[in-house]
Scaffold this motif. Structure first.
Motif: not given
Lengths: 273, 316
Positions: A107, A110-117
């Motif tokens: 994550d 792919r840059g998804a961590l910024d959205i999830l957190l």
């Protein structure tokens, strides 16, 4: 939020999990199917005896005398131990390490961590929710293996201790979860899947090799105890169902320490891969 | 009084990666209800600031408050009250847009309804898989995600990246609406006309240091402006006396034309001189933020280890 994370995790890993379940069923079916043929071949004892000790260890035969006696290699349990249950945690361990290494690193990449957190979710909540979900998936795959072997044994009318097989799977599951948790730790440390996979994979291979080679190293034989593989012996488990409580302590300990360390690292680090 | 009203406050916020100083001693205050633009080229420290505010990275020194709460101690609570659009974000390509919104809706009521309304407004198909979206449509999904919980503060990193002009206009309208509803918007950008269009104030960051915080109009007024004059008949140079202080610069001149660079406060004098001359045409375009921005980027980078704030406008 956590339920949504779980649902997405399961959904994204669904095809992979189904493929592993199918693979395990095929593998179990193949081993069960060839047992009647192999058990009638003469000279298998000589073949087993002629193998180098390390090779026998690799196949799960730690005690040659026991393997050759009537409760050993040539029983259905012995054959299952050598050809299936000794490899089962290695195979599923590969899947566990691969998924563990990417648990948060993928994550981050792919840059998804910024959205999830950015959602109301603690970092440790994200990591543990994912880890618990994947441990449940590994549990389901272990159950699939158990059921496949039980069904196979029933179809062949081969008597097998169901509880013994359950305990063997349970301890194998403990080992797999321990390997997974260590991979999760490396994922949190590096936030790079490839690096976490390399370190966790190398560590696991090293632990496996130590387990195989250490008994023949004389005074360095104690090194075996450093390997988590040393606490899983499928043949005695399948024969007697006697679970060594120390195995449970070791695997639970590795899992708890690795996951606690992973959450601590993930909680305090910069989210930069 | 001011502290209670601030949506964002930073106190000497600094972030270093080894020897590299990504952000230095940032003291910034953004008022509630304000649209604040954070300007700077790539690598100047904009995204570092945003990631520090959102607790994705931790400061080397200093601290920040959002809505009066410490960003580190209250990160979880703040996530309920702050919307965020990361720059160049990606989410699981297998998810549909609607499933993506559901993933982001956990724990906050009413989100899905607003998400669907906003998606319709942006012309976003909720049934499409995220992986099949163009970069512009993915950005729309990110924008919807950042606004779907009706947050008190929205932090947007390059929000209009990849959007077509019509959707940009829709976005600007949405920003105006949110501002009208008392929401605070903090956005980073290097699209100057956009900042000029929607922001009340701007902060300009250069090489990790804040070099100006001002109202957009005020910042533009600081810029020297160009004036192009065409004469109806030849005018000898001697007739043109711009004063001895050198404030007005002659950029180009001929018998029938003149190009001047005029600082703030000198326009009146220039017009009075020109009034006595046979002027055929005069072009005096409005100063742009781009010119102001570029003027702040001329010259050597700030090296003073102290705070680099040159000027501060009124936040009201």
């Amino acid at each position: 939020m956590k339920i949504a994370i779980m649902a997405v995790h399961l959904r994204l890993g669904m095809y992979g999990s189904l493929a592993w379940a199918g693979g395990l069923i095929i593998y179990a079916a193949a081993i069960v199917w060839i047992y009647p043929t192999v058990s009638e071949v003469e000279g298998m004892g000589d073949y087993l005896e002629a193998m180098p000790e390390q090779f026998r260890e690799l196949a799960g035969v730690t005690d040659l005398t026991q393997a050759l006696d009537e409760k050993g290699f040539f029983t259905f349990e012995g054959f299952l131990s050598t050809e299936y249950m000794s490899w089962f945690p290695v195979l599923l361990g590969i899947y566990a390490i691969t998924s563990g290494a990417g648990i948060v690193a993928r994550d981050a990449e792919r840059g998804a961590l910024d959205i999830l957190l950015a959602q109301p979710l603690h970092r440790y909540g994200l990591l543990l929710t994912r880890a618990v979900t994947q441990i449940a998936v590994l549990g389901m795959l272990t159950a699939v293996s158990l059921v496949a072997l039980l069904v196979g044994a029933a179809l062949l009318a081969e008597p097998i201790g169901k509880v013994d097989l359950l305990y063997t799977h349970a301890i194998a599951f403990g080992l797999i979860v321990a390997l997974y948790s260590v991979a999760v730790f490396w994922s949190a440390v590096f936030l790079r899947t490839s690096r976490a996979l390399a370190v966790a994979g190398l560590g696991t291979v090293l632990a496996y090799v130590i387990n195989v080679l250490a008994p023949s190293l004389g005074p360095l034989g104690w090194l075996e105890k450093l390997s988590p593989f040393a606490y899983y012996e499928s043949l005695p488990l399948l024969n007697t169902g006697d679970v060594d409580p120390f195995s449970i302590i070791v695997y639970s300990g590795i899992t708890l320490v690795a996951l606690a360390a992973a959450t601590r690292v993930f909680e305090h680090r910069d989210l930069v891969s | 009084m001011v502290a209670k009203q601030a949506a964002i406050r930073t106190f000497g916020l600094t972030k270093a990666y080894g020897d590299i100083l990504a952000l230095f001693n940032l003291d910034l205050e953004v008022s509630r209800g304000e649209v604040f633009g954070f300007l700077g080229p790539n690598g100047s420290g904009k995204t570092t600031t945003i990631r520090l505010l959102l607790d994705f990275i931790r400061p080397t020194s200093g601290r920040a408050e959002i809505l009066g709460l410490d960003t580190r101690k209250h990160a979880f609570d703040l996530r309920r009250r702050v919307g965020n659009l990361p720059g160049d974000f990606m989410i699981y390509p297998q998810l549909t847009v609607d499933a993506f919104f559901k993933l982001c809706s956990g724990g906050r009521p009413g989100g899905m309804e607003r998400a669907r309304t906003l998606a319709e407004r942006f012309g976003l198909d909720p049934g499409r898989k995220v992986g099949t979206l163009s970069s512009g449509n993915r950005q729309k999904a990110g924008l919807v995600q950042s606004l779907m919980h009706d947050p008190e503060l929205v932090i947007l990193d390059e929000p209009t990246s990849g959007l077509d002009p019509l959707v940009k206009e829709e976005f600007y309208g949405l920003v105006d609406e949110e501002k009208g509803r008392g929401k605070t918007i903090f956005l980073s950008s290097h699209v100057l006309p956009e900042i000029e269009r929607i922001c009340d104030r701007v902060g300009i960051v250069r090489e990790g240091r804040l070099i100006a915080v001002e109202k957009v109009d005020s910042l533009k007024r600081h810029k020297r402006r160009r004036m192009a004059v065409t004469f109806a008949m030849p005018v000898p140079g001697a007739a043109l006396n711009w004063g001895a202080d050198g404030a007005v610069e002659v950029l180009a001149s001929g018998n029938d034309h003149l190009e001047l660079s005029i600082p703030e406060g000198s326009v009146d004098g220039v017009v009075k001189i020109l009034a006595g001359l046979p002027v055929a045409d005069l072009v005096f375009p409005e100063a742009t933020l781009e010119e102001a921005f570029m003027s702040l980027y001329e010259g050597p980078a700030p090296q003073d280890p102290g705070p680099q704030v040159e000027s501060r406008g009124d936040a009201s």
